[in-house]
Write a protein that holds these residues in place. Structure first.
Motif, PDB file in Angstrom:
ATOM      1  N   VAL A 207     -35.037  17.668   6.485  1.00  0.00           N
ATOM      2  CA  VAL A 207     -36.083  18.482   7.098  1.00  0.00           C
ATOM      3  C   VAL A 207     -35.731  18.735   8.563  1.00  0.00           C
ATOM      4  CG1 VAL A 207     -38.516  18.546   7.791  1.00  0.00           C
ATOM      5  CG2 VAL A 207     -37.879  17.655   5.543  1.00  0.00           C
ATOM      6  N   THR A 208     -35.812  19.988   8.981  1.00  0.00           N
ATOM      7  CA  THR A 208     -35.488  20.350  10.362  1.00  0.00           C
ATOM      8  C   THR A 208     -36.700  20.771  11.165  1.00  0.00           C
ATOM      9  OG1 THR A 208     -34.996  22.627   9.689  1.00  0.00           O
ATOM     10  CG2 THR A 208     -33.156  21.042   9.725  1.00  0.00           C
ATOM     11  N   GLY A 209     -37.771  21.226  10.491  1.00  0.00           N
ATOM     12  CA  GLY A 209     -38.922  21.683  11.258  1.00  0.00           C
ATOM     13  C   GLY A 209     -40.157  21.865  10.401  1.00  0.00           C
ATOM     14  N   VAL A 210     -41.305  21.824  11.061  1.00  0.00           N
ATOM     15  CA  VAL A 210     -42.597  22.092  10.425  1.00  0.00           C
ATOM     16  C   VAL A 210     -43.344  23.072  11.329  1.00  0.00           C
ATOM     17  CG1 VAL A 210     -44.788  21.135   9.612  1.00  0.00           C
ATOM     18  CG2 VAL A 210     -42.690  19.773   9.425  1.00  0.00           C
ATOM     19  N   SER A 211     -43.805  24.170  10.754  1.00  0.00           N
ATOM     20  CA  SER A 211     -44.548  25.150  11.545  1.00  0.00           C
ATOM     21  C   SER A 211     -45.887  25.443  10.879  1.00  0.00           C
ATOM     22  CB  SER A 211     -43.745  26.439  11.725  1.00  0.00           C
ATOM     23  OG  SER A 211     -43.452  27.026  10.474  1.00  0.00           O
ATOM     24  N   LEU A 212     -46.891  25.671  11.696  1.00  0.00           N
ATOM     25  CA  LEU A 212     -48.236  25.976  11.215  1.00  0.00           C
ATOM     26  C   LEU A 212     -48.332  27.470  10.951  1.00  0.00           C
ATOM     27  CD1 LEU A 212     -51.144  25.039  10.657  1.00  0.00           C
ATOM     28  CD2 LEU A 212     -51.620  25.407  13.094  1.00  0.00           C
ATOM     29  N   GLN A 213     -48.714  27.827   9.724  1.00  0.00           N
ATOM     30  CA  GLN A 213     -48.857  29.223   9.317  1.00  0.00           C
ATOM     31  C   GLN A 213     -50.268  29.452   8.776  1.00  0.00           C
ATOM     32  OE1 GLN A 213     -46.394  31.258   9.968  1.00  0.00           O
ATOM     33  NE2 GLN A 213     -44.844  29.705  10.453  1.00  0.00           N
ATOM     34  N   SER A 214     -50.603  30.719   8.586  1.00  0.00           N
ATOM     35  CA  SER A 214     -51.921  31.071   8.055  1.00  0.00           C
ATOM     36  C   SER A 214     -51.756  32.057   6.918  1.00  0.00           C
ATOM     37  CB  SER A 214     -52.797  31.673   9.160  1.00  0.00           C
ATOM     38  OG  SER A 214     -54.054  32.049   8.648  1.00  0.00           O
ATOM     39  N   SER A 215     -52.515  31.838   5.836  1.00  0.00           N
ATOM     40  CA  SER A 215     -52.492  32.727   4.681  1.00  0.00           C
ATOM     41  C   SER A 215     -53.918  32.915   4.185  1.00  0.00           C
ATOM     42  CB  SER A 215     -51.609  32.148   3.569  1.00  0.00           C
ATOM     43  OG  SER A 215     -51.657  32.960   2.417  1.00  0.00           O
ATOM     44  N   ASN A 216     -54.435  34.140   4.345  1.00  0.00           N
ATOM     45  CA  ASN A 216     -55.818  34.454   3.943  1.00  0.00           C
ATOM     46  C   ASN A 216     -56.818  33.515   4.613  1.00  0.00           C
ATOM     47  OD1 ASN A 216     -54.944  36.537   2.188  1.00  0.00           O
ATOM     48  ND2 ASN A 216     -54.545  35.030   0.565  1.00  0.00           N
ATOM     49  N   GLY A 217     -56.562  33.267   5.882  1.00  0.00           N
ATOM     50  CA  GLY A 217     -57.461  32.406   6.635  1.00  0.00           C
ATOM     51  C   GLY A 217     -57.291  30.923   6.361  1.00  0.00           C
ATOM     52  N   LYS A 218     -56.320  30.550   5.556  1.00  0.00           N
ATOM     53  CA  LYS A 218     -56.079  29.160   5.202  1.00  0.00           C
ATOM     54  C   LYS A 218     -54.825  28.657   5.903  1.00  0.00           C
ATOM     55  CE  LYS A 218     -55.131  26.172   1.227  1.00  0.00           C
ATOM     56  NZ  LYS A 218     -54.910  26.126  -0.242  1.00  0.00           N
ATOM     57  N   ALA A 219     -54.916  27.470   6.515  1.00  0.00           N
ATOM     58  CA  ALA A 219     -53.774  26.893   7.207  1.00  0.00           C
ATOM     59  C   ALA A 219     -52.777  26.327   6.205  1.00  0.00           C
ATOM     60  CB  ALA A 219     -54.225  25.794   8.161  1.00  0.00           C
ATOM     61  N   LEU A 220     -51.519  26.700   6.386  1.00  0.00           N
ATOM     62  CA  LEU A 220     -50.437  26.169   5.563  1.00  0.00           C
ATOM     63  C   LEU A 220     -49.342  25.639   6.480  1.00  0.00           C
ATOM     64  CD1 LEU A 220     -50.052  28.906   2.787  1.00  0.00           C
ATOM     65  CD2 LEU A 220     -51.059  26.626   2.534  1.00  0.00           C
ATOM     66  N   TYR A 221     -48.549  24.714   5.951  1.00  0.00           N
ATOM     67  CA  TYR A 221     -47.440  24.146   6.708  1.00  0.00           C
ATOM     68  C   TYR A 221     -46.126  24.582   6.069  1.00  0.00           C
ATOM     69  CZ  TYR A 221     -51.203  21.222   8.456  1.00  0.00           C
ATOM     70  OH  TYR A 221     -52.374  20.786   9.011  1.00  0.00           O
ATOM     71  N   GLN A 222     -45.329  25.281   6.861  1.00  0.00           N
ATOM     72  CA  GLN A 222     -44.007  25.690   6.390  1.00  0.00           C
ATOM     73  C   GLN A 222     -42.992  24.618   6.785  1.00  0.00           C
ATOM     74  OE1 GLN A 222     -42.373  29.259   8.100  1.00  0.00           O
ATOM     75  NE2 GLN A 222     -40.907  29.551   6.419  1.00  0.00           N
ATOM     76  N   VAL A 223     -42.373  24.022   5.798  1.00  0.00           N
ATOM     77  CA  VAL A 223     -41.376  22.977   6.033  1.00  0.00           C
ATOM     78  C   VAL A 223     -39.989  23.573   5.839  1.00  0.00           C
ATOM     79  CG1 VAL A 223     -40.510  20.726   5.291  1.00  0.00           C
ATOM     80  CG2 VAL A 223     -42.965  21.186   5.250  1.00  0.00           C
ATOM     81  N   ARG A 224     -39.198  23.548   6.887  1.00  0.00           N
ATOM     82  CA  ARG A 224     -37.828  24.064   6.832  1.00  0.00           C
ATOM     83  C   ARG A 224     -36.855  22.906   6.617  1.00  0.00           C
ATOM     84  NH1 ARG A 224     -39.916  26.119  11.331  1.00  0.00           N
ATOM     85  NH2 ARG A 224     -38.473  24.923  12.657  1.00  0.00           N
ATOM     86  N   TYR A 225     -35.811  23.168   5.852  1.00  0.00           N
ATOM     87  CA  TYR A 225     -34.846  22.116   5.541  1.00  0.00           C
ATOM     88  C   TYR A 225     -33.471  22.724   5.362  1.00  0.00           C
ATOM     89  CZ  TYR A 225     -36.071  23.819   0.844  1.00  0.00           C
ATOM     90  OH  TYR A 225     -36.324  24.614  -0.243  1.00  0.00           O
ATOM     91  N   GLU A 226     -32.469  21.839   5.390  1.00  0.00           N
ATOM     92  CA  GLU A 226     -31.097  22.289   5.212  1.00  0.00           C
ATOM     93  C   GLU A 226     -30.273  21.188   4.565  1.00  0.00           C
ATOM     94  OE1 GLU A 226     -29.705  23.137   9.144  1.00  0.00           O
ATOM     95  OE2 GLU A 226     -29.276  21.030   9.612  1.00  0.00           O
ATOM     96  N   ASP A 227     -29.229  21.602   3.870  1.00  0.00           N
ATOM     97  CA  ASP A 227     -28.235  20.656   3.361  1.00  0.00           C
ATOM     98  C   ASP A 227     -26.861  21.119   3.828  1.00  0.00           C
ATOM     99  OD1 ASP A 227     -27.555  22.795   1.712  1.00  0.00           O
ATOM    100  OD2 ASP A 227     -28.656  22.008  -0.008  1.00  0.00           O
ATOM    101  N   ASP A 228     -25.823  20.604   3.232  1.00  0.00           N
ATOM    102  CA  ASP A 228     -24.473  20.934   3.687  1.00  0.00           C
ATOM    103  C   ASP A 228     -24.105  22.390   3.427  1.00  0.00           C
ATOM    104  OD1 ASP A 228     -24.144  18.347   4.550  1.00  0.00           O
ATOM    105  OD2 ASP A 228     -23.171  17.673   2.686  1.00  0.00           O
ATOM    106  N   GLU A 229     -24.803  23.040   2.510  1.00  0.00           N
ATOM    107  CA  GLU A 229     -24.400  24.386   2.105  1.00  0.00           C
ATOM    108  C   GLU A 229     -25.417  25.471   2.448  1.00  0.00           C
ATOM    109  OE1 GLU A 229     -23.637  24.138  -2.050  1.00  0.00           O
ATOM    110  OE2 GLU A 229     -21.863  22.846  -1.837  1.00  0.00           O
ATOM    111  N   ASP A 230     -26.678  25.107   2.579  1.00  0.00           N
ATOM    112  CA  ASP A 230     -27.684  26.160   2.676  1.00  0.00           C
ATOM    113  C   ASP A 230     -28.891  25.688   3.476  1.00  0.00           C
ATOM    114  OD1 ASP A 230     -28.805  28.609   2.324  1.00  0.00           O
ATOM    115  OD2 ASP A 230     -29.270  28.372   0.192  1.00  0.00           O
TER     116      ASP A 230
END
Length: 434
Positions: A207-230
């Motif tokens: 996991v590299t990051g967590v960002s707060l997002q909104s969808s239809n007025g609902k808070a969501l957490y976008q979790v970004r990640y990476e491995d050796d290839e992607d």
């Protein structure tokens, strides 16, 4: 409270808290009375071995095969300090064990301070802000006992001194008792077994990051990640951070949070573990004839002349019925815990000769400082932080307890069952619910 039986406690204390210490440290042994049968594991067979405490010049305390002799030696050197220690540890643990009743009834806590208050009122909170030495002196434990025995326990478990906070120290002393055990095949099987049992969808990436997002007025957490290839990302309603977020330990970034989420102050304590296959230099400990050296482990006092914290003759993760420890004059596998990597001269001091040395260095525990405040559990509405509990005390049991607290807290907040969060007088509530 049950009637105290000091003599029975003393007899149990001798091979357990004072001498039969688990040099692997508090986070290497599972605790409990029964094996975790749900994942098919069982405790590893114990292999007997005596211990001693070394000052750098001489052995200040030695374990023998005779309980009464051990009892007499403790009394002769330290009076009833060992009984006062046991009573203090038992009182702390008796209150700490309340957490399992609370969790069985679904109660959770939104902060580490609230959790500690529910177990031991302000006393437990204060124990994170004052030293082990101060707390033990207050209950009548002598300075000599603290310098010889308590210091040796804490150096072997957390690699730190008697100035560390009292609560973490109490957990370390409790973890050194004889009711702890390791899992056959290695304690790592607990983690892999539980993960398999949950049937979770595991993404093998960092996991590299967590960002707060909104969808239809609902808070969501976008979790970004990476491995050796992607690289990739996914959206979640809830996120639990189960890695230290302290300075220099985390590469996770947090975006779009107000107030911003940043690293917490504090550092982790480096531990060096050197696994040596060789012949112990028993003369360094006062035994010129290696055949007469009777100890499987050596703890050390807090002396500036000592370059290691502890050493012990280690056993395999799987122990057969015919397994036996090597005789003291034979080559055996020893583990040496130290603050710095051992140089050749130090290895020569501890070993007459050796075949191999394997060194592992890692930041095993927080560097405890009673002036530091405890990290939060709730980072955002449905964003939780698990590893802050390590700054109360660091062990497998503490982290497991904290994980269940986070799960209950997330559940109760999601379903708005606020009567199950941060409730006062929980002992009375639990009794009335039975």
């Amino acid at each position: 409270m049950a009637e105290r039986q000091p003599l029975r406690w003393a007899m149990r204390l001798l091979p357990a808290v004072v001498l039969g210490l688990l040099l692997a440290g508090p986070s290497s042994a599972a605790t409990g009375d029964a094996p975790p049968g749900k994942i098919g594991l069982k405790p590893r067979r114990e292999v007997a071995g005596k211990s001693a405490i070394f000052s750098g010049e001489q052995l200040v305390l030695e374990e023998t095969d005779w309980y009464l002799l051990n009892l007499f030696r403790l009394w002769w050197h330290y009076g009833i300090s060992f009984l006062r220690l046991q009573m203090w540890v038992e009182e702390v643990m008796e209150k700490f064990m309340r957490i399992y009743k609370y969790q069985a009834h679904g109660y959770a806590f939104s902060s580490l301070e609230e959790l500690l208050r529910s177990l031991g009122s302000e006393t437990f909170v204060n124990m994170t802000q004052r030293s082990v030495a101060e707390s033990l002196l207050e209950v009548g434990v002598t300075q000599r006992f603290i310098d010889d025995v308590i210091a040796a326990v804490l150096r072997s478990s957390y690699g730190q001194s008697v100035l560390m906070p009292a609560f973490a120290g109490a957990m370390s002393l409790a973890g050194a008792q004889g009711n702890t055990w390791a899992v056959e095949g290695g304690n790592k099987l607990v983690c892999s077994g539980l993960l398999k049992l949950t049937k979770a969808n595991v993404v093998q990436a960092r996991v590299t990051g967590v960002s707060l997002q909104s969808s239809n007025g609902k808070a969501l957490y976008q979790v970004r990640y990476e491995d050796d290839e992607d690289q990739g990302s996914a959206f979640y309603d809830m996120v639990v951070i189960a890695t230290p977020l302290h300075f220099d330990r985390s590469n996770i970034t947090f975006e779009n949070f107000d107030p911003p989420i940043t690293d917490f102050p504090g550092s982790f304590h480096p531990t060096i573990s050197s696994v040596v296959h060789g012949y112990l230099n028993s003369s360094y400990f006062g035994f010129p004839d290696p055949k007469l050296f009777p100890f499987a482990s050596i703890l050390t006092t807090d002396s500036p002349d000592l370059f290691f914290n502890a050493l012990d003759n280690i056993c395999p993760v799987n122990i057969s019925g015919t397994f036996r420890r090597k005789q003291p004059q034979e080559a055996a596998v020893w583990r040496v815990l130290s603050q710095q990597p051992l140089d050749k001269q130090q290895l020569k001091t501890l070993f007459r000769s050796y075949y191999s040395v394997q060194v592992m260095e890692w930041e095993a525990y927080p560097h405890y400082d009673s002036s530091k405040s405890l990290p939060p559990i709730i980072l955002h509405d449905n964003l939780f932080y698990l590893n802050g509990v390590e700054w109360v005390a660091s062990s497998m049991e503490m982290v497991a307890m904290a994980a269940k607290n986070v799960a209950l807290l997330a559940y109760n907040r999601w379903y708005q069952d606020l009567e199950k969060i941060d409730q006062k007088d929980l002992m009375h509530k639990v009794k009335t619910e039975l």
